[in-house]
Enzyme design. Structure first.
Site, PDB file in Angstrom:
ATOM      1  NE  ARG A  62      -3.316   2.444   2.760  1.00 25.25           N
ATOM      2  CZ  ARG A  62      -3.604   3.023   3.914  1.00 25.25           C
ATOM      3  NH1 ARG A  62      -3.177   2.495   5.031  1.00 25.25           N
ATOM      4  NH2 ARG A  62      -4.313   4.133   3.942  1.00 25.25           N
ATOM      5  CG  HIS A  66      -1.276   5.490  -0.418  1.00 16.57           C
ATOM      6  ND1 HIS A  66      -2.150   6.291   0.273  1.00 16.57           N
ATOM      7  CD2 HIS A  66      -1.960   4.361  -0.708  1.00 16.57           C
ATOM      8  CE1 HIS A  66      -3.315   5.676   0.408  1.00 16.57           C
ATOM      9  NE2 HIS A  66      -3.216   4.499  -0.178  1.00 16.57           N
ATOM     10  CG  ASN A  94      -0.911   9.318   2.091  1.00 19.73           C
ATOM     11  OD1 ASN A  94      -1.311   8.348   1.455  1.00 19.73           O
ATOM     12  ND2 ASN A  94      -0.275  10.331   1.524  1.00 19.73           N
ATOM     13  CG  HIS A 192      -8.245  -4.672  -2.689  1.00 18.62           C
ATOM     14  ND1 HIS A 192      -9.420  -4.040  -3.067  1.00 18.62           N
ATOM     15  CD2 HIS A 192      -7.366  -3.679  -2.411  1.00 18.62           C
ATOM     16  CE1 HIS A 192      -9.249  -2.731  -3.033  1.00 18.62           C
ATOM     17  NE2 HIS A 192      -8.005  -2.484  -2.637  1.00 18.62           N
TER      18      HIS A 192
END
Length: 448
Positions: A62, A66, A94, A192
């Site tokens: 992740r 980001h 974030n 996911h």
């Protein structure tokens, strides 16, 4: 040379810095002579942290999403905010990102072996690759040679895609970054397929959902907003293709995943991947390779940070931005009346020796202090829910593993009267003045 031609040449060279020409300067063996053990150090620490907490993988995956999706793979997400200057780390999406401590541990070890050589941006992209590999995913290629950013702007990360975004809008956001429909789907599927989703952010009524699955989620969360459930109930800590069948069956906690299984454009892609799962891994690897070279800094752009959470040599803040003064080319870096580190009088060049690396205890104290700052950007209740999540369901209905959030998980304030809301997932945001404090001045650094 004609003046107009000279101007055009300058513009072309400036544009090339952020084009594929920049990524062409990356090299798989970039640190072969300058830091030959770099990749081994990165992998060993990621592996150690993964064994202690399998959720480390989801957090690092992740984190790279980001960082790269906001303004390129430049480690700008790692910069700590100051008391009156915001950074990407404070952006709503974030606030619940994890993995910063893993990156700092790797950087500290690399600085011992080869000081001022390996960039934080390379650490972020490579650690994500290793995390995927440790969960059973592909060992895709990550060329090295990125440089670290000299800016960190909260606004760059405030609009990352959220978990309840409309599918057409999501497609458009990925397209703007150069990703195809299939690449978008496999990146979401990979991100996911591991990690958790916090109960506070699950919206079971936002899109059609399997009735029995809804019942299990509601029972597992049991009104405990700080609880969490696995993203993938079949294999929560293993990178695999089970995502596609679950999304099509409406058995995913995030709204966007269920919507992807219903949309006219994305549903056929999910069905194709479910029917032929061997297509998934190579497509995901290709998409991650593409993500890892997104708008990178190379050559003499940016800097190589000594500590990933701050620019190299900081000048006191003031005005509309924080100016960070480079420690390179000291003859050209005159600071006027600004006070200098180490008590040196203002007006002279920056001395590279002034910057002293922080000890491990100082780094930990700094990290804890920053964590407190970030928590204060949210309403107290929301911050507690996002930062203090615990595993729930002692009745054994669902027993999710203790893991950190996954790629793209974001915090999102629940409106009064909402039921379970989806969270700690790709892109959720903290809307409204009570959820996120107004953007502060930008954090910037000086070019070197």
């Amino acid at each position: 040379m004609d003046a107009r031609l000279a101007i055009l040449l300058v513009l072309f060279l400036a544009a090339a810095a952020s084009s594929p020409l920049a990524s062409a300067q990356l090299d798989r063996e970039f640190y072969k002579t300058s830091c030959p053990d770099a990749e081994k150090v990165i992998f060993d620490i990621v592996q150690k942290r993964f064994k202690a907490d399998p959720g480390t993988a989801a957090g690092l995956l992740r984190l790279v999403f980001h960082d790269c999706f906001a303004n390129g793979c430049d480690a700008s997400i790692l910069i700590d905010p100051l008391s009156n200057q915001a950074s990407e780390k404070e952006a709503g999406p974030n606030v619940s990102v994890r993995g910063y401590d893993v990156i700092e541990e790797i950087k500290t070890e690399l600085e011992k072996k080869c000081p001022n050589v390996v960039s934080c941006a390379d650490i972020v992209t490579t650690s994500a690759r290793d995390a995927v590999r440790l969960t059973g995913g592909p060992a895709y290629e990550v060329p090295m040679g990125r440089r670290d950013s000299l800016t960190s702007n909260r606004e760059d990360a405030d609009n990352l895609p959220g978990p309840d975004i409309a599918v057409p809008k999501l497609i458009d956001e990925f397209s703007k970054q150069g990703f195809s429909l299939e690449e978008m789907v496999v990146m979401l599927a990979g991100g996911h397929s591991i990690g958790i989703c916090r109960c506070f952010f699950i919206e079971t009524d936002a899109a059609p959902i399997d009735p029995e699955f809804k019942k299990n989620i509601t029972s597992a969360c049991d009104g405990k907003d700080s609880g969490n459930v696995p993203m993938d109930f079949v294999s929560p800590n293993t990178f695999d293709s089970s995502y596609f069948g679950l999304a099509l069956a409406k058995k995913m906690p995030l709204t966007i995943d269920r919507l992807l299984g219903m949309d006219a454009k994305t549903e056929p892609v999910l069905k194709s991947m479910e029917a032929k799962p061997t297509d998934f891994v190579p497509l995901f690897a290709k998409a991650m390779e593409k993500l890892s070279v997104l708008k990178v800094l190379t050559g003499k752009e940016g800097e190589i940070r000594k500590t990933c959470s701050e620019f190299n040599t900081a000048a006191p803040s003031g005005g509309a931005s924080v100016i960070r003064v480079s420690s390179l080319n000291p003859e050209e870096q005159l600071l006027g009346g600004l006070p200098q580190p180490g008590g040196r009088k203002a007006g002279g060049p920056v001395d590279p020796a002034v910057s002293v690396p922080l000890s491990p205890s100082e780094l930990e104290a700094k990290r804890l202090k920053n964590e407190g700052k970030i928590a204060n950007t949210n309403a107290d209740e929301a911050a507690a829910k996002v930062l203090g999540g615990v595993v729930v369901s002692d009745r054994g209905v669902i027993q999710p593993p203790k893991v950190v959030p996954l790629i793209g998980e974001e915090s999102k304030m629940a409106a009064p009267g909402d039921k379970i809301q989806a969270g700690d997932e790709p892109g959720s945001k903290l809307p409204g003045p009570e959820g996120v404090k107004p953007p502060g001045p930008k954090l910037r650094g000086a070019a070197q």
